[in-house]
Design a protein around this motif. Sequence first.
Motif, short mmCIF file in Angstrom:
data_model
loop_
_atom_site.label_atom_id
_atom_site.label_comp_id
_atom_site.label_asym_id
_atom_site.label_seq_id
_atom_site.Cartn_x
_atom_site.Cartn_y
_atom_site.Cartn_z
N LEU A 41 48.84 37.93 39.82
CA LEU A 41 48.30 38.65 38.66
C LEU A 41 49.40 39.52 38.03
CD1 LEU A 41 45.62 39.56 37.14
CD2 LEU A 41 45.62 41.48 38.75
N LEU A 101 44.32 44.36 44.64
CA LEU A 101 44.91 43.10 44.18
C LEU A 101 46.43 43.17 44.17
CD1 LEU A 101 42.58 42.29 41.14
CD2 LEU A 101 42.38 41.55 43.53
N LEU A 144 40.29 47.05 43.98
CA LEU A 144 40.13 45.70 44.55
C LEU A 144 41.30 45.33 45.47
CD1 LEU A 144 38.88 43.82 41.32
CD2 LEU A 144 37.50 44.39 43.35
N THR A 165 36.05 37.74 39.16
CA THR A 165 36.94 36.78 39.81
C THR A 165 37.29 37.18 41.23
OG1 THR A 165 37.88 36.34 37.63
CG2 THR A 165 39.12 35.51 39.52
N TYR A 166 37.40 38.49 41.46
CA TYR A 166 37.94 38.94 42.75
C TYR A 166 36.93 39.69 43.61
CZ TYR A 166 42.30 37.23 41.01
OH TYR A 166 43.27 36.38 40.54
N ASP A 186 46.62 35.80 34.67
CA ASP A 186 46.24 35.42 36.02
C ASP A 186 46.33 33.90 36.07
OD1 ASP A 186 45.26 35.66 38.58
OD2 ASP A 186 43.15 35.71 37.98
N LEU A 207 38.20 40.70 36.11
CA LEU A 207 38.74 40.96 37.46
C LEU A 207 37.61 41.14 38.47
CD1 LEU A 207 41.77 43.34 36.72
CD2 LEU A 207 41.82 40.88 37.21
N HIS A 232 49.76 42.41 42.59
CA HIS A 232 50.02 42.23 41.17
C HIS A 232 51.45 42.62 40.84
CE1 HIS A 232 49.16 46.49 41.60
NE2 HIS A 232 49.83 46.68 40.47
#
Length: 215
Positions: free
Chosen positions: A2, A25, A23, A76-77, A58, A73, A27
């Motif tokens: 990401l 993530l 989250l 998706t996550y 992404d 986001l 990135h």
Amino acid sequence: MLQVWGRRSAFNVQKVMWLVGELGLQHEHIPAGGSFGIRDTPEFLRMNPHGRIPVVKDGEVIVWESHAILRYLAATYGGHSLWNQDPAVRSETDRWMDWAQCSLQTAFIDGVFWGGYRTPPHLQDVERLEADIRRCGQLFSVLNGVLADKAFLTGDTLTLADIAAGTNLYRYFELDIQRPSLPNVERWYSYLKERPAYQEHVMIPFSELQGRQAF
Ligand SMILES: N[C@@H](CCC(=O)N[C@@H](CS)C(=O)NCC(=O)O)C(=O)O
């Protein structure tokens, strides 16, 4: 991985980075906008024809508009607790997100923050600024009522509603402006301030923006 474009001092970027933090993530953050430029390059305009930040990429998916990014986001996550899959429950979060952008952010960021903090004193429209400060007081008072029996905007847990609206709080409480008594909003704010992602991505000193109208 990401990728997220946008300077960390930008209000709309902070919402996205806060969620990325919540989250956890992986990135790549690419500074853009403000003194970093990039927004007017053909490559950037191919991603967002409006040339605004934030933008995320992404894989093959490119998303702009901060609230569209939050929803993408979360969906998706695995952020289902942040943006519930049940349409009725989700609609409560969506309501507050839309209200946060159309009403609260308009009065506070566009009105008070831009009209006051980001405008040099000799250029300020004092009457309008005072009206926007009063309007913010009214809007935060509504939130104060809503939060009387809840820890977060829609219940006991954080949702995208809190991210969209709660990003305003750091600047609102840091500015030297008149505020009504807001004990429930302050309690909500204290919960947000306990969150590492809020500390890292929203509680960012903003003095570089004072009197700066260029971006
Ligand atoms: N509605 C858009 C607004 C995007 C926007 O206006 N972003 C500002 C930063 S908050 C921007 O691009 N400013 C120009 C700059 O920073 O150079 C969103 O929510 O993403």
